[in-house]
Structure formats: C-alpha cells, structure tokens
Motif scaffolding. Structure first.
Motif, PDB file in Angstrom:
ATOM      1  N   LEU A   1      -7.347  -0.758  -2.693  1.00 12.21           N
ATOM      2  CA  LEU A   1      -7.742   0.596  -3.076  1.00 12.21           C
ATOM      3  C   LEU A   1      -6.557   1.371  -3.631  1.00 12.21           C
ATOM      4  CD1 LEU A   1      -9.805   2.811  -3.102  1.00 12.21           C
ATOM      5  CD2 LEU A   1      -9.302   3.288  -0.753  1.00 12.21           C
ATOM      6  N   ARG A   2      -5.438   1.249  -2.937  1.00 12.94           N
ATOM      7  CA  ARG A   2      -4.261   1.982  -3.377  1.00 12.94           C
ATOM      8  C   ARG A   2      -3.827   1.517  -4.764  1.00 12.94           C
ATOM      9  NH1 ARG A   2       0.525   4.692  -1.915  1.00 12.94           N
ATOM     10  NH2 ARG A   2       1.310   5.160  -3.987  1.00 12.94           N
TER      11      ARG A   2
ATOM     12  N   SER B   1      -6.417  -4.319   6.002  1.00 13.32           N
ATOM     13  CA  SER B   1      -5.247  -3.897   5.236  1.00 13.32           C
ATOM     14  C   SER B   1      -5.396  -4.271   3.781  1.00 13.32           C
ATOM     15  CB  SER B   1      -3.981  -4.531   5.794  1.00 13.32           C
ATOM     16  OG  SER B   1      -3.928  -4.376   7.177  1.00 13.32           O
TER      17      SER B   1
ATOM     18  N   LEU C   1      -7.680  -1.788   1.902  1.00 16.07           N
ATOM     19  CA  LEU C   1      -7.079  -0.497   1.573  1.00 16.07           C
ATOM     20  C   LEU C   1      -5.921  -0.643   0.603  1.00 16.07           C
ATOM     21  CD1 LEU C   1      -7.405   1.278   4.966  1.00 16.07           C
ATOM     22  CD2 LEU C   1      -8.629   1.690   2.867  1.00 16.07           C
ATOM     23  N   CYS C   2      -5.262  -1.778   0.687  1.00  8.99           N
ATOM     24  CA  CYS C   2      -4.162  -2.037  -0.239  1.00  8.99           C
ATOM     25  C   CYS C   2      -4.710  -2.101  -1.655  1.00  8.99           C
ATOM     26  CB  CYS C   2      -3.542  -3.368   0.159  1.00  8.99           C
ATOM     27  SG  CYS C   2      -2.019  -3.673  -0.638  1.00  8.99           S
TER      28      CYS C   2
ATOM     29  N   ALA D   1       0.825  -1.204   0.000  1.00  9.92           N
ATOM     30  CA  ALA D   1       0.000   0.000   0.000  1.00  9.92           C
ATOM     31  C   ALA D   1       0.857   1.251   0.000  1.00  9.92           C
ATOM     32  CB  ALA D   1      -0.917  -0.003   1.212  1.00  9.92           C
TER      33      ALA D   1
END
Lengths: 157, 863
Positions: B97-98, B91, B94-95, B60
């Motif tokens: 997402l990044r 995690s 969101l990872c 991320a």
C-alpha cells in the motif's frame, strides 16, 4: 494517517512518525506550527480541529500530547481510538508507562508503533498479537547480546 | 556505511538497529541505496519471518521510489504465497500500500489482485485488516478489478456486527467487536455504489440497521473508549448510508440519530454530528428531516464555546438553507458575524452573500442584506461580493430606485466603511437621478455627501468617486460648475497618483468641451451584465478546497432550477450572449421570480444515454426532457436547448420569410476534451422533401470548458409537420456518448406577421369558412393566464397581434402568412380565454388543413 507526533506540555517533541515523504525543513515547520496550535487549545475543547487541509486528532495523556494528522475522509473517532490503543500497548509493555519510559526507550516505542501501524494504516488490532511479536523480538535480542560481547573482544585483539 | 553493514549481519539486534537507522535517516545517496536494497532483498528471500518482517517495515517506512522500483514485483508474490506467515502477510499488504501511494505506476495489476480479494476471508483478522486497507486504496483507482470484494466485505461485516462479544475475543475492544475492521470495511464499501445483487443488498441493509439499533441500546460500559468505538462505527455507517443515498428510511433514521447527538454532552460528538449532517443535508430524502433541527443548530451557534463547533454549525446552516428558511438563516448568520472569529469572517461573508443572492425572493431584501454585511464586516467583504451587488442592481430595474435610496441613507452614517462608499458611489452615479426628486436627496446633497468621504478613502475608491462625479455632471447639469471646481482644484489636477490625476484632467476637459449629447452618450447608463457563473462561488470553492459544502452547492445548482428566474442562464463561457430579442426578454421577465411555472432551464438530472454501440451511426433515443425544451422554443428563438452534466447546447436562430439560420452552440462543461465530436441533423424522409437543411461541419475536438458553434442554414420548401432531430456523438474520457434532441424548427418560424384592419380580418375569416380549413381546440391552461404573457407568446409565435378586432376585448386575434418556397399560406387565429374555468379555446383558419392542424397543435402547447 499522514503523521503522528508526541510532545510534552512544554512543546518538546518526544516521538515523530511520518507516513508521507517530506523534507526536513517542512517537517520542522509543520511540527512547530502544530505544537503551537494544539497547546493553545483549552481543556474542554473538542479533540478535532482542521488545520491546512488535514484533520488533526489529539488527546492528552498526563503530560504528553498524542497528535495525529488524518485525511479528510478518514474517521476521526476511530483515530482517537488508535491513539488510545497505542497508549494501552505502551502501558502493557512498560507497565504503567510514563513520559520517562518513552524518553529512555524511544526505540522500543518506535518498534511497538511499527507493529501496530504500518504505512499509516492499522496493521494489527489485537493487543495480544502485537505484544507477542515484540516479546519475540526481545528474546532474540537477549540471546544475541552475549555473542556481541564476544565478538567485540575478538576485534579489539 | 556502518549501518549498511549491520543490515547484512545475521544477528537480530544488529539488523534491527541497522534498519532503525536507515528508516530514520533516509538519504538519496545512490551508492548506499543500492547496498541497502540488496540487503533488503536478501532478507526478503530469507524466509525467516522476523527478518522478512523487519525488511518489510523498513520498506514501508521509507517507501522511496528506488525501493518501489526494486520491490514492487516481489511483494505481491509474498502477499499471496500460501506459505507466508500471517504477520508477514500483514506487513506485506501494508508495505505494498505504501509503495502504491508513492509510486502508483510501478505497482502492476496482476493476477495477484484476485488472490488479495480472497484475503478478506482469512481467519486472521489482522490480515483482513491490512488487506482491507490495501483494497480500499486500489479500488479507488481500478474499481472493476476489485468488484468481487464488495460481497465478501458485506458478509464479513455482518458476521462481525452480529457476533456475540465472546466470539472475537482479543479483537473485541471495550465490548465493541473489531471496531477498526468494521470501520475499514465500511470505508471499502463506500468506494462502490450500492450492490445490485438483492441478497447482498439485503444483508448490507440489515447490517446497517443493526448498527443503528445498537446505538440506541444502553451502553455496556461507562468508559469513554467504549462509546467512542461504538460511535466510530456508527458514524462510518452513516457516511455509507449517505454515500449510497438510496434507502430513505435509513437516511431518516441516520438523521434522527445525528439529531440526538447534536445535544450530547460530549463536544466531540456534537462536532461530528454537525459535520455529518452537512453531508446529509444535500440528499433529497433527508433534506426535510435535517431542516427540523434548525432551532438546535441556531442554538448551538449562539451557545457553543468551542469555535470549531460553531464553525461547523455555520456550515450546516449554509447547507440546509433553502427558500423556506433563507431569511431566518441569513439573519442568524449576520448576527453571528458580529461576534465571529476573525479568521472565519471572510468565509461567512461569502456564504451570506451567496445565500442572499440565491434565495432572494425580493431583491430589496438582498440589497439590505449586503449593505448590512458591509456595515458589520466591511473589511472582509471581498471585491467579488460588491461587484456582484452592483451587477444585480444593474440587471434588475425594479430594485434600482430602492438601492439608490438605501445607499444614500446608509452613507449618511458618520462612520461608514470604505466598501460602502465604493458601492454607494457607483450606485448613485448610475441611479442617483431616481432619488433626485426628493428634496432630502437632491443632487447637490448627494454630491456633498460623497465628497465629504472623499478624503478618507484610498486611491481606488477615489478613482471610482471621480467617475461618479463626471456621471453626475451628465445627470445633473445644475451642479456641473460645483463639480468642475472640485475637479479643477490642485489636489486633483496635481495629485501624486497618476490614475487620479489623469482622471481629473480628462473628466474636466470632457465636461467643458463636450456638448450635452455627446456627454449623454459617453456616460450612458450601464447595460445589464451578461449572466456568468458567480465569481463568489468560485472564490468560496478555492478557499474551502474540493469536497465539503461547496460541492453540494454545485450539485444543488445542477439539480434545482434557477429559482430566481433570471433571464436564461447563459452558457459556460458566456458567449451565448442573451442579446434580448424582444420575445426572449419578455418571456424571461414573464417567468417572474415568484411563481415560476415555466419548465426549468436545465432539465434537471436529465439522463445521458450511454450507449456502447458498435455502429457509431446508431441514434440514441431522444433524451427525456427534450420535449419540454422543444415546446419552449416554439415561441422564441434563443436559449438553452439541452443541458446535462457534460454538455450544454444553446441555440440562437433568426428567420426571414422562408429562410432561416440557426446557430447551435455546444459547450463542454467538463475539463476533459470531447473527441470525435459529431453532431448531425437527421430528417425523416417526408421531412427532407419539405425542409432543406444545410449544416456546416464542426471541429471534432472540443476542449474542456470550450464552446464550438455550428451554423445551420434552413430553407422551407413546403409545409411540414415533424421536427428534425439533432444527434450528437462524442467520446468523453473512455466512454462513448450518444444523445439526441429535437431541433426546434417548426412551421411557425416561417410565419410573417401581417397587420390588417378589423374588416379585412373578418372578410378573410369568412372566406376560410370551409370546415376542413378550420381547426379548433379547447384545452386547459397549463400556465397562469396572464394577458401580457399571452400576447407576448402570440407575437413570439410569429403572428401579428391585432388589437381592437374582436368585439370581446379579452380575446386575442392574430394574423400572418406562412412563407414556403412553393406557396404562401395565410393564417388567422383567435384565442379565447375563459378565466373562470382556466381554459382556452383556440381557433385556427388557414387555406390548408394540415397547416391549421399543425399550428393549432404547436400553439396549444404554449398556453
């Protein structure tokens, strides 16, 4: 969130976390400009300002300025609270945190930030959970330090 | 290298340090990247949550394209697998997402998408938070996939908002339940329109009302964090209400809440309230409510110490400006301009210019405002602004004299700004003759005044002044020698700047050798400019960037009619030149600024009938509003037939006897191409026998912003009652568009006016005394009964207006012949207005009953 900067009243950068890919030169340029702009603000002014095409949310805690850059559609008040939450986490972890704590244990500050925010978004808002994760990581560290000492001795032989 | 080695160690500390090193020092050295990726892959597969967590954090933080390539397939699996730990799930979300943000093409939509939506129901609020962020971003690109998340989000939100403070325990932040999650859920809901399912919608409305209610309750804690968190949720809720724009009472409540905040002690809240109100001002439900706060905002403008808050106040004033308060607002903004920060002056100047132009009822006020603007902040008045002033002054005859006089007076001030000299020079050059009669502003005085400023100006201004001088030579021959002397002087003829020198030499020769006629032709008054999109608006948009206030401008422009009644706004590319044919121009002026009762040129918000029909030849029902436009075209031949968000159709036609030719202009208002663009003219069977239409084919691809033209040749075989229909089909983006409008080819287009004397008229009138040949209609006047307009309409209709025929001078009498291929039909008409009752009686006599009927119908609609 695009990036977060922590800097002292003299303009020295204590922590920087970038959530967008930028070249080193650009990062330095942005940091310089932003630090200048924020430091020039008077105390009674409002915590939000528009800079380039981003919104900047900043707050001063003792001698440190916490500064976040968010996009147009993000909520500013909640970002203020993100900053506050981060300060609370640091406070809980270090026990009455001050600037020196962050200077000397910057890696811990980064780890806590990583547990709280990831990729620019809030990951975990429960203080308990974040601190629990950090504590676990700390435990693992302590167990392993003895073994490192042992290994280095072996290598040098 | 060492760091990479550390990564593969089994010890946590080393791994941690290794990852930290990698995240901070990203390099694109390919060797290392492969090794790093390998190490990460091992960690991800290791099933040890701590290691997995570390690896995900690293991905991320770095989020480079190579990593995306390597892991974009893996991570979704981890995300939805049943046995992953909560912290890892967070995690992973969101990872992902990044990675999606950096390389959206590498993250495939799979069956994991529906599982992700279900994560919204997870027990662990951390997971929900992360999942919401992910879904919000993904939903912006693929709204269809994540539609089910809306109802889940609503139920989650209502559970949070109505929960007691002990329920959520650790997630309660200073007595506000889960503020971050609430804000995220509200943002997710903003990606979608209001839910159609009434149960869901009801819950959402309840939720929003609860949030609004809570804001009114006394605070549970004195700490600023509590109020910040509470207000954060409140502001996001207000954003959602504004986005939905469907519940009037919620909007009004939101507006009132913001009004309270406008006077709050905390600067932050005032700032945010002003910002939110800007967006509220554009919604039609709450526009009125916003206007009630105008005094507070003006006060804020004057007393706020923080410049950013003042800036917001200016933005809000701009957004809430409309006809009723335009003068007040412009005056306040001008006041503020005198003391404003230099960095924002240019923007304010542009805004004042736009507002003054848009809401000018009286153009003298507009000229005053702009001249004031130049006086106060001359440096920041960009070129576009004064170009616009000149354009407007030239286009409007009534204000030319006033402009000349005002400019003359302004120039007499001892220190005037260069822009003022430019504007003054141009206007006096064009219209100086209008004030030359007054001895205080005789030609010589005008010339001396301008010349006195000559040496103080920069080169472009001097060039402009030289042009003005030659125009003076044409307008005022009495001072020709004086001007020639000036031009002849060495400082002009041997001037260092090439442009000035050239102009001086050429103008001097021109004035000496040209006769007065040639001079007059060369220096004739400027014709009116064709209407174009205001370049000022374009400049403001460029400055501000997309979104914010300027988009509201666009929306407002689309929605509201052009209040100033300027001659039909021409198309996007200004190639439908409104070469004023007499009827069009008269009607344009007839729809005068003050009481504009003619239907709006762009049928506001007309719906595009979006038909996903299989049979491509299916004709969509007539677009609403097309009847209005159709009626308008009975008496004139040029203008905009139809307009919506995507397409504008303009018409220009000419008719002679029984033949006619119509040019249809299709303008693509978007920036995307139209494909398979097929316009077809459809006539019903009866119509086909009476009217021959030949259309030339049109290029099936219309580029964004481009305009294509279609020629239709018309021949009237015999009289006809209906109108043909123009059906247009094309593909825009992914959707298929199909719409129809009536094409205004009516019987009266083939009307040839015939002059005749009073005796002839009454003779024929008696000849047509058969009751079948006469049709009479008594109707109420739809438009104000102005004699000039009525005459113009009758002439536009095609008949000759016969003066002095009817013993009653208030009545209108007309005569003409309808030409068809087969027959000629003589027509006589008489229109009797009754001003007291606001009604008309229209009598039509022709040799054919059906014709009388049709003409009477058509003409009755016009008044």
């Amino acid at each position: 969130m695009q990036f977060m900067l922590l800097f002292s009243r003299q303009g020295k950068l204590r922590l920087q976390k970038w959530y967008v890919p930028l070249s080193d030169k650009e990062k330095k340029k942005i940091t310089r400009e932003l630090v200048q702009t924020v430091l020039a603000r008077k105390p009674k002014m409002c915590s939000f300002l528009e800079w380039r095409d981003l919104k900047i949310v900043y707050k001063r805690y003792a001698s440190l300025y916490f500064c976040c850059a968010i996009e147009d559609q993000d909520n500013e008040l909640i970002t203020l609270e993100i900053i506050h939450r981060y300060v609370e986490l640091l406070d809980k972890y270090f026990g009455s945190v001050c600037e020196l704590d962050i200077i000397f244990n910057f890696e811990k500050a980064y780890f806590i930030l990583d547990e709280f925010l990831l990729g620019g978004e809030v990951q975990e808002t429960s203080k308990k959970n974040v601190l629990k994760a950090i504590e676990q990581a700390d435990l693992l560290q302590e167990v392993k330090t003895h073994r490192i000492k042992y290994e280095t001795i072996v290598f040098s032989l | 290298m060492e760091a990479v080695n550390l990564l593969s160690s089994n010890r946590y500390t080393e791994k941690q340090i290794g990852y930290l090193f990698i995240s901070v020092l990203v390099n694109s050295n390919s060797e290392l990247i492969r090794l790093i990726n390998n190490a990460i892959k091992n960690d991800l597969a290791s099933r040890n949550p701590t290691f997995m967590g570390l690896a995900l954090h690293c991905i991320a933080n770095v989020g480079s394209r190579e990593m995306a390539e390597a892991f974009a397939g893996e991570i979704p699996k981890i995300l939805v697998a049943g046995d992953t730990m909560d912290s890892v799930k967070q995690s992973a979300a969101l990872c992902l997402l990044r990675l999606y943000r950096t390389s959206p093409d590498l993250v495939p939509m799979g069956d994991w998408t529906s599982r992700v939506v279900h994560l919204l129901n997870d027990q662990h609020l951390g997971v929900v938070t992360a999942a919401t962020s992910l879904i919000t971003t993904l939903a912006q690109k693929n709204p269809e996939e994540f539609k089910t998340s809306v109802s889940l989000a609503v139920s989650r939100l209502s559970r949070i908002v109505t929960s007691a403070s002990t329920d959520l325990q650790d997630y309660t932040y200073y007595f506000v339940p889960a503020p971050w999650l609430s804000v995220k859920l509200l943002r997710l809901l903003q990606c979608y329109p209001p839910p159609e399912d009434p149960a869901v919608r009801g819950r959402l409305t309840e939720c929003l009302e609860t949030i609004l209610n809570k804001a009114q309750e006394p605070p549970k804690s004195k700490k600023v964090q509590h109020s910040n968190a509470k207000n954060a949720v409140l502001f996001e809720a207000i954003s959602l209400i504004i986005h939905h724009d469907s519940e009037p009472n919620l909007l009004v409540r939101a507006c009132n809440q913001l009004g309270q905040f406008l006077q709050h002690r905390e600067t932050n809240l005032r700032y945010l309230a002003l910002e939110s109100m800007c967006t509220l001002a554009s919604s039609e439900f709450s526009h009125e409510a916003v206007k009630t706060h105008i005094e507070t905002v003006i006060n804020a403008l004057k007393t706020e110490r923080d410049v950013s808050v003042r800036q917001r106040a200016v933005d809000l004033l701009y957004a809430m400006c409309d006809r009723s308060n335009a003068q007040q607002i412009v005056a306040e903004m001008l006041n503020y301009l005198e003391t404003a920060d230099y960095s924002i002056r240019e923007e304010i100047v542009l805004k004042v210019a736009i507002l003054a132009e848009k809401y000018a009822v009286d153009y003298t006020w507009y000229v005053d405002t702009i001249l004031n603007l130049i006086r106060i902040a001359g440096d920041y008045v960009s070129e576009e602004v004064w170009y616009r002033v000149i354009q407007i002054v030239i286009n409007r005859d009534d204000v030319q004299g006033y402009a000349a006089k005002t400019v003359f007076e302004a120039l007499q001030a001892p220190a005037c700004h260069e822009n003022l000299v430019k504007v003054g020079g141009y206007i006096l050059g064009e219209f100086g003759n209008l004030i030359a009669g007054d001895p205080r502003s005789s030609p010589l005085i005008q010339f001396n005044l301008l010349h006195s400023k000559f040496h103080l100006c920069s080169v472009p201004t001097r060039a402009l002044l030289l042009s003005t001088y030659i125009k003076f030579v044409n307008l005022f021959p009495e001072i020709k020698t004086t001007i020639q002397d000036v031009l002849r002087s060495d400082s002009q003829l041997k001037n260092a700047d090439v442009e000035l020198q050239q102009r001086a030499v050429e103008y001097l020769r021109l004035s000496t050798i040209a006769s007065t006629d040639i001079l007059a032709t060369v220096l004739e008054e400027m014709p009116p400019f064709p209407e174009r999109e205001s370049s000022i608006l374009a400049k403001l948009k460029k400055k501000k960037g997309p979104g914010t206030v300027t988009d509201l401008e666009e929306i407002k422009k689309e929605r509201s009619s052009d209040m100033n009644g300027s001659a039909e706004p021409a198309s996007v590319n200004a190639s439908v030149v409104s070469t004023p044919s007499p009827s069009a121009d008269l009607l344009g002026l007839g729809a005068a600024p003050v009481t504009n009762s003619a239907p709006p040129p762009s049928s506001s918000g007309s719906l595009l009938v979006d038909v996903f029909s299989d049979s491509a030849s299916a004709v969509a029902p007539l677009a609403p509003g097309s009847d209005d436009n159709f009626a308008r075209f009975v008496c004139k031949n040029n203008g905009v037939l139809f307009e919506n968000q995507l397409l504008q159709i303009g018409l220009k036609s000419e008719f002679r006897q029984n033949l006619g030719r119509m040019f249809i202009f299709y303008g693509n208002k978007t920036s995307t191409q139209f494909l398979n663009f097929t316009p077809t003219v459809i006539c019903s069977d009866d119509l086909q026998s009476s009217l021959n239409l030949q259309t030339k084919p049109v290029d099936p691809t219309v580029d964004g912003g481009a305009q294509v033209q279609q020629v239709v040749n018309i021949e009237c075989v015999s009289d006809f009652m209906e109108a043909p229909v123009l059906n247009i089909q094309f593909r825009y983006g992914g959707t298929f568009q199909n719409l129809s409008v009536k094409l205004p080819i009516t019987l009266n287009k083939f009307f040839q006016p015939t002059e005749m004397s009073s005796q002839d008229f009454f003779q024929r009138w008696k000849q047509l005394s058969n009751p079948k040949q006469e049709v009479q209609n008594i109707f109420k006047a739809k438009h104000p009964m102005d004699a000039e307009i009525t005459k113009a309409k009758i002439i536009g209709f095609g008949s000759a207006l016969l003066e002095e025929v009817d013993p009653n001078p208030a009545n209108f009498v007309g005569a003409g012949i309808i030409h068809t291929k087969t027959t000629q039909i003589g027509c006589l008409l008489r229109l009797e207005p009754n001003l007291q009752a606001q009604m008309y009686r229209l009598t039509l006599r022709t040799s054919k009953e059906a014709v009388s009927q049709r003409l009477c119908e058509l003409l009755s609609e016009q008044f």
